[in-house]
Design a protein around this motif. Structure first.
Motif, PDB file in Angstrom:
ATOM      1  N   MET A  30       0.850  -1.205   0.000  1.00 27.00           N
ATOM      2  CA  MET A  30       0.000   0.000   0.000  1.00 27.00           C
ATOM      3  C   MET A  30       0.878   1.245   0.000  1.00 27.00           C
ATOM      4  N   LEU A  31       1.921   1.206   0.834  1.00 26.58           N
ATOM      5  CA  LEU A  31       2.842   2.340   0.919  1.00 26.58           C
ATOM      6  C   LEU A  31       3.442   2.608  -0.468  1.00 26.58           C
ATOM      7  N   TRP A  32       3.826   1.535  -1.127  1.00 24.62           N
ATOM      8  CA  TRP A  32       4.385   1.626  -2.487  1.00 24.62           C
ATOM      9  C   TRP A  32       3.377   2.285  -3.445  1.00 24.62           C
ATOM     10  N   GLN A  33       2.131   1.818  -3.400  1.00 36.26           N
ATOM     11  CA  GLN A  33       1.099   2.360  -4.302  1.00 36.26           C
ATOM     12  C   GLN A  33       0.875   3.858  -4.054  1.00 36.26           C
ATOM     13  N   PHE A  34       0.738   4.229  -2.774  1.00 38.99           N
ATOM     14  CA  PHE A  34       0.440   5.626  -2.465  1.00 38.99           C
ATOM     15  C   PHE A  34       1.652   6.518  -2.699  1.00 38.99           C
ATOM     16  N   LEU A  35       2.843   5.976  -2.465  1.00 36.02           N
ATOM     17  CA  LEU A  35       4.050   6.759  -2.757  1.00 36.02           C
ATOM     18  C   LEU A  35       4.087   7.091  -4.254  1.00 36.02           C
ATOM     19  N   GLY A  36       3.854   6.088  -5.086  1.00 34.43           N
ATOM     20  CA  GLY A  36       3.883   6.290  -6.542  1.00 34.43           C
ATOM     21  C   GLY A  36       2.816   7.270  -7.014  1.00 34.43           C
ATOM     22  N   MET A  37       1.587   7.069  -6.538  1.00 33.36           N
ATOM     23  CA  MET A  37       0.492   7.947  -6.988  1.00 33.36           C
ATOM     24  C   MET A  37       0.636   9.345  -6.392  1.00 33.36           C
ATOM     25  N   LEU A 158      -8.232   6.617   5.792  1.00 31.66           N
ATOM     26  CA  LEU A 158      -8.544   5.592   6.800  1.00 31.66           C
ATOM     27  C   LEU A 158      -7.256   4.979   7.354  1.00 31.66           C
ATOM     28  N   ILE A 159      -6.277   4.754   6.461  1.00 33.86           N
ATOM     29  CA  ILE A 159      -5.006   4.160   6.909  1.00 33.86           C
ATOM     30  C   ILE A 159      -4.297   5.134   7.855  1.00 33.86           C
ATOM     31  N   LEU A 160      -4.305   6.422   7.507  1.00 29.90           N
ATOM     32  CA  LEU A 160      -3.655   7.405   8.378  1.00 29.90           C
ATOM     33  C   LEU A 160      -4.352   7.452   9.738  1.00 29.90           C
ATOM     34  N   GLY A 161      -5.690   7.390   9.735  1.00 33.21           N
ATOM     35  CA  GLY A 161      -6.441   7.363  10.995  1.00 33.21           C
ATOM     36  C   GLY A 161      -6.068   6.140  11.826  1.00 33.21           C
ATOM     37  N   HIS A 162      -5.930   5.002  11.149  1.00 33.41           N
ATOM     38  CA  HIS A 162      -5.558   3.744  11.806  1.00 33.41           C
ATOM     39  C   HIS A 162      -4.185   3.890  12.484  1.00 33.41           C
ATOM     40  N   VAL A 163      -3.235   4.483  11.760  1.00 31.31           N
ATOM     41  CA  VAL A 163      -1.871   4.654  12.297  1.00 31.31           C
ATOM     42  C   VAL A 163      -1.894   5.626  13.491  1.00 31.31           C
ATOM     43  N   VAL A 164      -2.657   6.712  13.364  1.00 30.92           N
ATOM     44  CA  VAL A 164      -2.749   7.683  14.463  1.00 30.92           C
ATOM     45  C   VAL A 164      -3.333   6.997  15.710  1.00 30.92           C
ATOM     46  N   MET A 165      -4.371   6.171  15.522  1.00 32.72           N
ATOM     47  CA  MET A 165      -4.997   5.522  16.677  1.00 32.72           C
ATOM     48  C   MET A 165      -4.037   4.535  17.349  1.00 32.72           C
TER      49      MET A 165
END
Ligand code: HEM
Length: 189
Positions: A30-37, A158-165
């Motif tokens: 996922m990190l790879w996908q979002f980094l690229g986009m 949602l992923i950022l919220g998950h990491v913050v929590m």
């Protein structure tokens, strides 16, 4: 304690080896996908962007398979996983995880639907997975176009919220939440 001493399946104390492998491999891709986009959005057409864009479809297709396995494994371990807790916080955590699972599955599914209905053959690994459609299937392409990008950015939120929590659990509540997915704590202890 070695990681190998963890059981394959989940328990009410911690996630087992299969869940952890799926969780962290999906997180990395996922990190790879979002980094690229993200780079595509920021830099436009650049060689480094083309590199990431070139990998987007194969990595996304692998992600779809991993996410399907993850959903199946979550169902197979239902009722035998760490509890989200009681009260409002527990309900919010359950809802957040449900939203993550649904959107995570819908993002690559929308793109694959568009690829299936599209006028070009889909061959992300160099061999054809879906043939070209002539004429293209309008509703599949339209739905994929409408949903894939928008839902992908929602997924990022949602992923950022998950990491913050997880950070809040670790720094304020100190309840060992991260250890259930990342620690070496033996499940059941
Ligand atoms: C979980 C996996 C995936 C994630 C997180 C993801 C994420 C993204 C993001 C953030 C964008 C940029 C949207 C924008 O520019 O506003 C995008 C675009 C794109 N993705 Fe994916 N994607 C995934 C899977 C796939 C798959 C499996 C395919 C191919 C079947 C695919 C094909 C595309 C294409 C062609 C675009 C450019 C057109 C568009 O914006 O829809 N993606 N993706």
């Amino acid at each position: 304690m070695a990681l190998q001493s963890l059981p394959l399946r989940d328990t009410d104390q911690a996630y087992g080896r299969v869940s952890r492998l799926l969780h962290w491999s999906i997180a990395a891709l996922m990190l790879w996908q979002f980094l690229g986009m993200g780079l595509r959005l920021l830099l436009g057409r650049q060689p480094v962007v083309s590199f990431f864009v070139g990998w987007h479809q194969p990595v996304g297709t692998v992600l779809f398979v991993l996410i399907a396995l993850r959903l199946a494994w979550a169902l197979a371990n239902r009722g035998n996983r760490p509890d989200h807790g009681r009260g409002l916080g527990g309900r919010a955590a359950r809802l957040g995880h449900l939203a993550l699972y649904l959107v995570m599955a819908a993002v690559p599914a929308a793109a694959l639907l568009r690829a299936y209905g599209g006028e070009r053959a889909f061959a992300p690994f160099g061999f054809q997975l879906f043939p070209a459609q002539t004429p293209p299937v309008g509703w599949m392409v339209g739905l994929g176009d409408a949903l894939h990008g928008e839902m992908a950015w929602l997924l990022l939120l949602l992923i950022l919220g998950h990491v913050v929590m997880v950070g809040v659990h670790e720094s304020m509540w100190r309840d060992g939440t991260l250890a259930r997915m990342a620690g070496r704590r033996r499940a059941g202890l």
